[in-house]
Design an enzyme around this catalytic site. Structure first.
Site, mmCIF file in Angstrom:
data_model
loop_
_atom_site.group_PDB
_atom_site.id
_atom_site.type_symbol
_atom_site.label_atom_id
_atom_site.label_comp_id
_atom_site.label_asym_id
_atom_site.label_seq_id
_atom_site.Cartn_x
_atom_site.Cartn_y
_atom_site.Cartn_z
ATOM 1 N N HIS A 23 -47.257 -55.723 81.619
ATOM 2 C CA HIS A 23 -47.239 -55.181 82.964
ATOM 3 C C HIS A 23 -47.313 -53.657 82.874
ATOM 4 C CE1 HIS A 23 -42.790 -55.671 82.019
ATOM 5 N NE2 HIS A 23 -42.944 -54.357 82.108
HETATM 6 P P1 TYD Z 1 -39.015 -58.843 82.049
HETATM 7 O O1 TYD Z 1 -39.450 -57.679 82.869
HETATM 8 O O2 TYD Z 1 -39.706 -60.149 82.223
HETATM 9 O O3 TYD Z 1 -39.047 -58.458 80.498
HETATM 10 P P2 TYD Z 1 -40.299 -57.992 79.610
HETATM 11 O O4 TYD Z 1 -41.158 -57.171 80.470
HETATM 12 O O5 TYD Z 1 -39.675 -57.268 78.499
HETATM 13 O O6 TYD Z 1 -40.995 -59.190 79.088
HETATM 14 O O7 TYD Z 1 -37.445 -59.024 82.278
HETATM 15 C C1 TYD Z 1 -36.739 -60.211 81.947
HETATM 16 C C2 TYD Z 1 -35.623 -60.415 82.968
HETATM 17 O O8 TYD Z 1 -34.657 -59.364 82.882
HETATM 18 C C3 TYD Z 1 -36.114 -60.441 84.400
HETATM 19 O O9 TYD Z 1 -35.372 -61.432 85.084
HETATM 20 C C4 TYD Z 1 -35.751 -59.095 84.942
HETATM 21 C C5 TYD Z 1 -34.517 -58.707 84.149
HETATM 22 N N1 TYD Z 1 -34.371 -57.268 83.908
HETATM 23 C C6 TYD Z 1 -33.319 -56.581 84.492
HETATM 24 O O10 TYD Z 1 -32.507 -57.155 85.238
HETATM 25 N N2 TYD Z 1 -33.170 -55.255 84.231
HETATM 26 C C7 TYD Z 1 -34.028 -54.587 83.430
HETATM 27 O O11 TYD Z 1 -33.860 -53.376 83.203
HETATM 28 C C8 TYD Z 1 -35.133 -55.304 82.832
HETATM 29 C C9 TYD Z 1 -36.122 -54.604 81.947
HETATM 30 C C10 TYD Z 1 -35.260 -56.649 83.099
#
Ligand code: TYD
Length: 131
Positions: free
Chosen positions: A49
């Site tokens: 993303h």
């Molecule tokens: P996600 O954005 O899917 O992780 P990545 O981009 O690393 O693959 O995040 C996973 C989960 O964690 C999603 O439910 C959102 C949550 N999250 C938070 O609550 N706070 C944060 O700072 C981040 C990065 C994710």
């Protein structure tokens, strides 16, 4: 895309090593949030993303992973395998983290609080936004 790698000074002595990260010194923004990714299953990519506003600094403090940064024209893959190297991911840069080693702990600093509306998760939408 300019080189986004930042070399941190290692303060080492006979006891081992220490690295200090400070906002606006070796972290090029206000630090609002820190999260870390670990225990990533083999073959699983993360990220995929871009953010409208959020800037990030990624450091593999243990193990290794690859991070591909894409500005819509060029994609560059960096290997993060040293705790003294940080990779800056600017806003409006598509990022994918992949090829995590089992022991990888990827530490991420961000200049915003978590906000789902700051995410661009669709690559075609990303290309539209940066036009
Ligand atoms: P996600 O954005 O899917 O992780 P990545 O981009 O690393 O693959 O995040 C996973 C989960 O964690 C999603 O439910 C959102 C949550 N999250 C938070 O609550 N706070 C944060 O700072 C981040 C990065 C994710």
């Amino acid at each position: 895309m300019n080189s986004q790698l930042i070399d941190f000074t290692i303060m080492g002595d006979e006891r081992g090593s220490l690295i200090a990260l400070e906002e606006h010194h070796n972290v090029p923004f206000d630090i609002k949030r820190v999260f870390y990714i670990y225990g990533t299953q083999e073959g699983v990519p993360r990220g995929q993303h871009a953010h409208y506003k959020t800037k990030q600094l990624l450091v593999a403090i243990s193990g290794s992973c690859k991070v591909t940064l894409d500005d819509g024209k060029t994609a560059i893959t960096h290997i993060l395998n040293k705790p003294n190297i940080g990779l800056f991911q600017d806003a409006l840069i598509w990022g994918k983290m992949h090829d995590f080693s089992q022991d990888c702990v990827l530490l991420v600093f961000a200049d915003t609080y978590y906000d789902d509306s700051d995410y661009i998760r669709d690559y075609d939408k990303f290309l539209e936004v940066i036009k």
